[in-house]
Scaffold this motif. Structure first.
Motif, PDB file in Angstrom:
ATOM      1  N   ILE A  74      -3.798  14.359 -15.418  1.00 51.36           N
ATOM      2  CA  ILE A  74      -2.861  13.365 -14.863  1.00 51.36           C
ATOM      3  C   ILE A  74      -3.283  12.004 -15.351  1.00 51.36           C
ATOM      4  O   ILE A  74      -4.546  11.414 -14.871  1.00 51.36           O
ATOM      5  CB  ILE A  74      -2.819  13.672 -13.325  1.00 51.36           C
ATOM      6  N   LEU A  75      -2.455  11.218 -15.843  1.00 53.12           N
ATOM      7  CA  LEU A  75      -2.874   9.671 -16.188  1.00 53.12           C
ATOM      8  C   LEU A  75      -2.440   8.696 -15.159  1.00 53.12           C
ATOM      9  O   LEU A  75      -1.120   8.935 -14.797  1.00 53.12           O
ATOM     10  CB  LEU A  75      -2.371   9.493 -17.658  1.00 53.12           C
ATOM     11  N   GLU A  76      -3.364   7.986 -14.835  1.00 50.13           N
ATOM     12  CA  GLU A  76      -2.627   7.188 -13.513  1.00 50.13           C
ATOM     13  C   GLU A  76      -2.912   5.548 -14.216  1.00 50.13           C
ATOM     14  O   GLU A  76      -3.793   5.282 -14.992  1.00 50.13           O
ATOM     15  CB  GLU A  76      -3.491   7.064 -12.575  1.00 50.13           C
ATOM     16  N   HIS A  77      -1.900   4.653 -13.787  1.00 50.60           N
ATOM     17  CA  HIS A  77      -2.074   3.427 -13.955  1.00 50.60           C
ATOM     18  C   HIS A  77      -1.282   2.518 -13.177  1.00 50.60           C
ATOM     19  O   HIS A  77      -0.390   2.888 -12.610  1.00 50.60           O
ATOM     20  CB  HIS A  77      -1.660   3.035 -15.421  1.00 50.60           C
ATOM     21  N   TRP A  78      -1.866   1.344 -12.596  1.00 51.36           N
ATOM     22  CA  TRP A  78      -1.166   0.362 -11.674  1.00 51.36           C
ATOM     23  C   TRP A  78      -0.046  -0.245 -12.385  1.00 51.36           C
ATOM     24  O   TRP A  78      -0.108  -0.667 -13.455  1.00 51.36           O
ATOM     25  CB  TRP A  78      -2.159  -0.684 -11.076  1.00 51.36           C
ATOM     26  N   LEU A  79       1.107  -0.324 -11.644  1.00 47.83           N
ATOM     27  CA  LEU A  79       2.427  -0.799 -12.116  1.00 47.83           C
ATOM     28  C   LEU A  79       2.866  -1.925 -11.318  1.00 47.83           C
ATOM     29  O   LEU A  79       3.162  -1.680 -10.318  1.00 47.83           O
ATOM     30  CB  LEU A  79       3.546   0.337 -12.467  1.00 47.83           C
ATOM     31  N   LYS A  80       2.715  -3.213 -11.831  1.00 52.13           N
ATOM     32  CA  LYS A  80       3.189  -4.353 -11.110  1.00 52.13           C
ATOM     33  C   LYS A  80       4.618  -4.367 -11.305  1.00 52.13           C
ATOM     34  O   LYS A  80       5.177  -4.704 -12.465  1.00 52.13           O
ATOM     35  CB  LYS A  80       2.455  -5.553 -11.538  1.00 52.13           C
ATOM     36  N   LEU A  81       5.286  -4.572 -10.246  1.00 54.68           N
ATOM     37  CA  LEU A  81       6.832  -4.680 -10.308  1.00 54.68           C
ATOM     38  C   LEU A  81       7.106  -6.075  -9.458  1.00 54.68           C
ATOM     39  O   LEU A  81       6.439  -6.703  -8.951  1.00 54.68           O
ATOM     40  CB  LEU A  81       7.604  -3.478  -9.183  1.00 54.68           C
ATOM     41  N   GLU A  82       8.489  -6.326  -9.496  1.00 50.66           N
ATOM     42  CA  GLU A  82       8.721  -7.625  -8.915  1.00 50.66           C
ATOM     43  C   GLU A  82       8.616  -7.998  -7.373  1.00 50.66           C
ATOM     44  O   GLU A  82       7.865  -8.782  -6.958  1.00 50.66           O
ATOM     45  CB  GLU A  82      10.178  -7.885  -9.186  1.00 50.66           C
ATOM     46  N   LYS A  83       8.954  -6.943  -6.695  1.00 49.93           N
ATOM     47  CA  LYS A  83       8.834  -6.957  -5.305  1.00 49.93           C
ATOM     48  C   LYS A  83       7.785  -6.097  -4.581  1.00 49.93           C
ATOM     49  O   LYS A  83       7.685  -6.061  -3.422  1.00 49.93           O
ATOM     50  CB  LYS A  83      10.207  -6.481  -4.763  1.00 49.93           C
ATOM     51  N   CYS A  84       7.224  -5.060  -5.462  1.00 48.81           N
ATOM     52  CA  CYS A  84       6.246  -4.048  -4.933  1.00 48.81           C
ATOM     53  C   CYS A  84       5.468  -3.720  -5.918  1.00 48.81           C
ATOM     54  O   CYS A  84       5.885  -3.663  -7.287  1.00 48.81           O
ATOM     55  CB  CYS A  84       6.565  -3.072  -4.040  1.00 48.81           C
TER      56      CYS A  84
END
Length: 221
Positions: A18-28
């Motif tokens: 399982i590959l994981e990465h933090w995803l920054k979005l506009e509101k969360c």
């Protein structure tokens, strides 16, 4: 993500973990998981293990992105996965994504075959990726609101307890490794602890913090 997260190949079954990465979005923000493709008919033990890990990740996800290779001709395996794995996850929102849309014409038969609307995307040509992020964001916000309205305090508490316990074990083991002079192993365990804590929906771990912690170490797989 806009960056190369892993090695890719046209050969089927390249992704195992399982590959994981933090995803920054506009509101969360969210933690994005890329799972191995689930194979319904295989005698490959590694494929079975990878599929089990994928199903476990799916069962704990707030939002599922069901990806179908739009350039394929045979969707029978995808339909089986949709019926047996994706749709039973009633607690999760589902986004239907038709990948490799740059290789198909506008008259794709996906909607007719699957009975739902697909967002056509292409990572290669950067088509509709911003729309996909918006859908992810909106579904996370909706799911969070539903959870709050339902008052699911018990399940959240149990989930948080499991994540914290997992992190504590890694931290304790990291302390032992540091006492033994194994700093690289200790750093790897600390990273696992941070990754576990990042799964808490209301927490945010900035990339700058991670960079500062691990700037002294070169961690291999």
């Amino acid at each position: 993500l806009g960056v190369n997260r892993s090695i890719v190949s046209e050969q089927r079954g390249t992704t195992r973990d399982i590959l994981e990465h933090w995803l920054k979005l506009e509101k969360c923000d969210c933690v994005l998981f890329d799972c191995a493709g689930i194979m319904t008919n295989t005698d490959d033990i590694l494929a079975d293990l990878a599929g089990s890990a994928a199903i476990k990740a799916i069962s704990g996800a707030a939002v599922l992105i069901f990806c179908v290779d739009a350039a394929k001709q045979d969707y029978s395996e995808d339909l089986a996965i949709l019926r047996n794995i994706v749709r039973p996850q009633a607690r999760s929102a589902v986004i239907y994504a038709a990948t490799k849309c740059d290789l198909i014409n506008e008259n794709s038969k996906l909607e007719k075959v699957f009975g739902c609307e697909f967002l056509k995307v292409s990572a290669q040509k950067n088509v509709n990726l911003d729309k996909l992020k918006k859908l992810i964001e909106q579904n996370i916000i909706n799911q969070t609101a539903k959870t709050a309205e339902a008052g699911e305090k018990t399940s959240l508490t149990e989930r948080h307890r499991r994540i914290v316990n997992e992190s504590l074990k890694n931290i304790q083991q990291a302390g032992l490794e540091m006492e033994n002079g194994s700093e690289e192993i200790a750093a790897h365990l600390l990273r696992k602890a941070i990754q576990s804590l990042s799964k808490l929906e209301t927490e945010h771990i900035d990339e700058a913090i991670l960079s500062a912690i691990f700037s002294r170490f070169c961690i291999g797989k």
